[in-house]
Design an enzyme around this catalytic site. Structure first.
Site, short mmCIF file in Angstrom:
data_model
loop_
_atom_site.label_atom_id
_atom_site.label_comp_id
_atom_site.label_asym_id
_atom_site.label_seq_id
_atom_site.Cartn_x
_atom_site.Cartn_y
_atom_site.Cartn_z
N HIS A 98 0.78 -1.33 -0.15
CA HIS A 98 0.05 -0.05 0.04
C HIS A 98 0.78 1.28 -0.14
O HIS A 98 2.05 1.19 0.28
CB HIS A 98 -0.86 -0.14 1.19
CG HIS A 98 -0.35 0.12 2.53
ND1 HIS A 98 0.28 1.28 3.11
CD2 HIS A 98 -0.01 -1.17 3.52
CE1 HIS A 98 0.72 0.98 4.30
NE2 HIS A 98 0.56 -0.34 4.65
N CYS A 114 3.67 -4.60 6.58
CA CYS A 114 3.28 -4.50 5.20
C CYS A 114 4.34 -4.02 4.26
O CYS A 114 5.51 -3.34 4.85
CB CYS A 114 2.13 -3.48 5.26
SG CYS A 114 0.54 -4.17 5.79
#
Length: 143
Positions: A98, A114
């Site tokens: 992301h 992440c």
């Protein structure tokens, strides 16, 4: 007696389908944890190399080969106080690729696990995944 040939034919068809599905990879996002870089290949051609941030000390970014599981263009973290996660491509439970607003930290481990990208790069990758279809995408994360 006639069932055996049908079972063999079904197995062969399933095997051929699996081979065809494996060959249908159109987009690969390969993350090198040691270099903190993502290389994006479209139909075998490298189209981008971007700095990323992955897990900081004490956290883990999973390694292996994954398929995207879900796309969320304007996601907010349910685990980290609603932190923005624009252009999220979820690939392993709560783990996603992301965008980040901490672009100054790209190129070094900084996340909770992440894979963070500059927002414009995350948008490009998100749109490519949506265009080619999640089944045609592989995310490869190597140590």
């Amino acid at each position: 007696m006639r069932a055996a040939p049908l079972v063999v034919a079904a197995f062969a068809a399933g095997l051929a389908g699996a081979v065809m599905a494996a060959a249908a990879v159109k987009l690969e996002a390969r993350v090198d944890l040691s270099d903190q870089l993502m290389t994006v290949r479209l139909e075998g051609e490298t189209i981008a190399t971007w700095p990323v941030s992955t897990a900081r000390p004490g956290k883990v970014t999973p390694t292996g080969t994954f398929r995207p599981q879900a796309l969320s263009p304007d996601h907010r973290s349910t685990l980290y106080d609603g932190a923005p996660m624009p252009w999220s491509i979820f690939f392993h439970g709560n783990y996603a690729i992301h965008g980040t607003d901490q672009v100054d930290r790209l190129g070094a481990p900084a996340s909770a696990g992440c894979i963070r990208l500059a927002p414009e790069n995350a948008r490009i990758l998100f749109n490519l995944v949506r265009e080619v279809g999640m089944d045609a995408v592989r995310i490869v994360i190597q140590p």
